[in-house]
Design an enzyme around this catalytic site. Structure first.
Site, PDB file in Angstrom:
ATOM      1  N   ASP A  38       0.799  -1.292  -0.082  1.00  0.00           N
ATOM      2  CA  ASP A  38       0.134   0.166  -0.019  1.00  0.00           C
ATOM      3  C   ASP A  38       0.886   1.174   0.184  1.00  0.00           C
ATOM      4  O   ASP A  38       0.359   2.298   0.379  1.00  0.00           O
ATOM      5  CB  ASP A  38      -0.849   0.042   1.034  1.00  0.00           C
ATOM      6  CG  ASP A  38      -1.963   1.145   0.975  1.00  0.00           C
ATOM      7  OD1 ASP A  38      -2.364   1.330   0.029  1.00  0.00           O
ATOM      8  OD2 ASP A  38      -2.507   1.568   2.038  1.00  0.00           O
ATOM      9  N   ASP A  51      -3.310  -5.035  -5.233  1.00  0.00           N
ATOM     10  CA  ASP A  51      -2.438  -3.933  -5.419  1.00  0.00           C
ATOM     11  C   ASP A  51      -1.087  -3.979  -5.630  1.00  0.00           C
ATOM     12  O   ASP A  51      -0.437  -2.706  -5.898  1.00  0.00           O
ATOM     13  CB  ASP A  51      -2.761  -2.859  -4.327  1.00  0.00           C
ATOM     14  CG  ASP A  51      -4.151  -2.397  -4.171  1.00  0.00           C
ATOM     15  OD1 ASP A  51      -4.879  -2.648  -5.049  1.00  0.00           O
ATOM     16  OD2 ASP A  51      -4.486  -2.000  -3.123  1.00  0.00           O
ATOM     17  N   ASP A  59     -14.623   0.069   4.995  1.00  0.00           N
ATOM     18  CA  ASP A  59     -13.367   0.736   4.411  1.00  0.00           C
ATOM     19  C   ASP A  59     -12.854   1.748   5.162  1.00  0.00           C
ATOM     20  O   ASP A  59     -11.686   2.260   5.003  1.00  0.00           O
ATOM     21  CB  ASP A  59     -13.519   1.329   2.981  1.00  0.00           C
ATOM     22  CG  ASP A  59     -14.089   0.470   1.825  1.00  0.00           C
ATOM     23  OD1 ASP A  59     -13.661  -0.865   1.884  1.00  0.00           O
ATOM     24  OD2 ASP A  59     -15.055   0.755   0.923  1.00  0.00           O
TER      25      ASP A  59
END
Length: 374
Positions: A164, A202, A354
């Site tokens: 991230d 990701d 989230d």
């Protein structure tokens, strides 16, 4: 284009999924779980072991990143191998935040909808903590559970270094050498039955924050990871990070995927997209096929799509954090009926926040109810 991060908030470690904190009276927030969702900044999710707590993934993205019951399995046209084993359905791990909430709140007016439309459906199990001493046994707990039922578990490996880009879901292994060793131990728990591995959400789509040399090293490690996983269990299907249709052009994403080994049959069964996001299934199918064409890999490469929250598509304003008006999408299945689309999966567990409707990674009954209501 701005990259999207998986908002991961891990709250301890767990065995598969979680149980609610102390919200016995139908309170609106339950304790974080490990099933699907993203790990987070403080600690990272773990998985199975009947006594630990877990974490999740709520991917954000440039434009909003990120069942009925499982259907009988039939190899999708063009899938890597024709599978004829007894494992014809996806596995629902018996421990999760949503299952805990339903059990603890049977009289809540929302319980029936949440149970029938979310809790009863199979979701991915996230392994987002860096705990090399226990990773093999925790992976084995999930894969052996699936094998015992003749069903296919979905595992998310999420421990790449610099995860991230240092954002909300930061964490993972301390360096690539440690990560490679972690993957070796992860692979040792895969068993010999069918299993789907969603490899590092990701990690490729959001790699531009790394200098060129470190990006190349990451991609080499991801290619190695795929080879290790498939060598440990030839029935394992390994999918690589394609971001989603609202992120970057298919040709650009394919070029990155190729560098990470996604076009090699020795490492990969194809790509995954839309993890923790909201883009429509139709948009993802078209995008994934464009990427697969650009990859120019073996004809058997396919794609899996996270349909957990894409029933109404992505919000027009690009909001990614628990946006209003979203709905659950197509039920998880290994029989999509679509050329080169191997599965629709619930990688993100609907109802896990989230970070806007609750602490990231925690289960919000009100959010789950809104997503699941017709």
């Amino acid at each position: 284009m701005v990259a999207a991060a998986s908002v991961v908030v891990a709250v301890g470690t767990a065995t598969g999924m979680l149980s609610a904190l102390d919200d016995r009276g139908g309170s609106d927030e339950a304790r974080p779980g490990l099933v699907s969702g993203s790990p987070g900044p403080d600690s990272l999710p773990v998985v199975p072991s009947a006594s630990e707590p877990a974490a999740h993934s709520a991917s954000a993205s440039p434009s909003a990143k990120v069942s009925a019951s499982p259907s009988p399995r039939k190899a999708s046209p063009g899938s890597t191998k024709a599978r004829t084993t007894a494992a014809t359905r996806l596995y629902r791990h018996p421990s999760s935040q949503v299952l805990d909430w339903v059990q603890d709140n049977p009289r809540d007016r929302r319980a029936a909808v949440i149970e029938s439309r979310i809790a009863d459906r199979p979701a991915a199990v996230w392994f987002a903590d860096y705990a090399p001493a226990t990773i093999t046994s925790r992976v084995r707990a999930v894969t052996s559970g699936g094998a015992a039922q003749g069903r296919v578990p979905v595992l998310v490996a999420y421990a790449i270094p610099d995860r991230d880009c240092g954002g909300a879901s930061q964490g993972g292994a301390p360096d690539l050498g440690a990560y490679d060793a972690w993957i070796d131990r992860f692979a040792a728990g895969l068993g010999s039955g069918e299993v789907v591995v969603v490899l590092e959400p990701d990690s490729i789509a959001q790699s531009e924050c790394l200098p060129a040399a470190r990006r190349a090293d990451r991609f080499a490690s991801l290619a190695r990871a795929g080879r290790v996983l498939k060598a440990a269990n030839p029935e394992a299907r390994v999918y690589y990070d394609a971001g989603h249709s609202g992120w970057r052009p298919a040709a650009q994403q394919a070029a990155l995927l190729k560098q990470a080994g996604a076009a090699s049959a020795a490492s990969s069964d194809g790509i995954f997209s839309n993890v923790s996001n909201f883009h429509t299934t139709a948009a993802e199918i078209a995008y994934d096929r464009q990427i697969l064409d650009a990859l120019d890999g073996p004809p058997g490469l396919g794609a899996v799509i996270d349909t957990s929250r894409n029933g109404n598509g992505a919000p027009p304003d690009g909001e990614w954090c628990d946006p209003a008006g979203r709905k659950i999408g197509r039920a998880p299945t290994l029989n999509t009926g679509e050329l080169r689309i191997d599965a629709y999966l619930w990688v993100k567990l609907p109802g896990e926040s989230d970070g806007c409707k609750g602490t990231p990674g925690t289960f919000s009954p009100s959010y789950a109810y809104d997503l699941a209501s017709p």
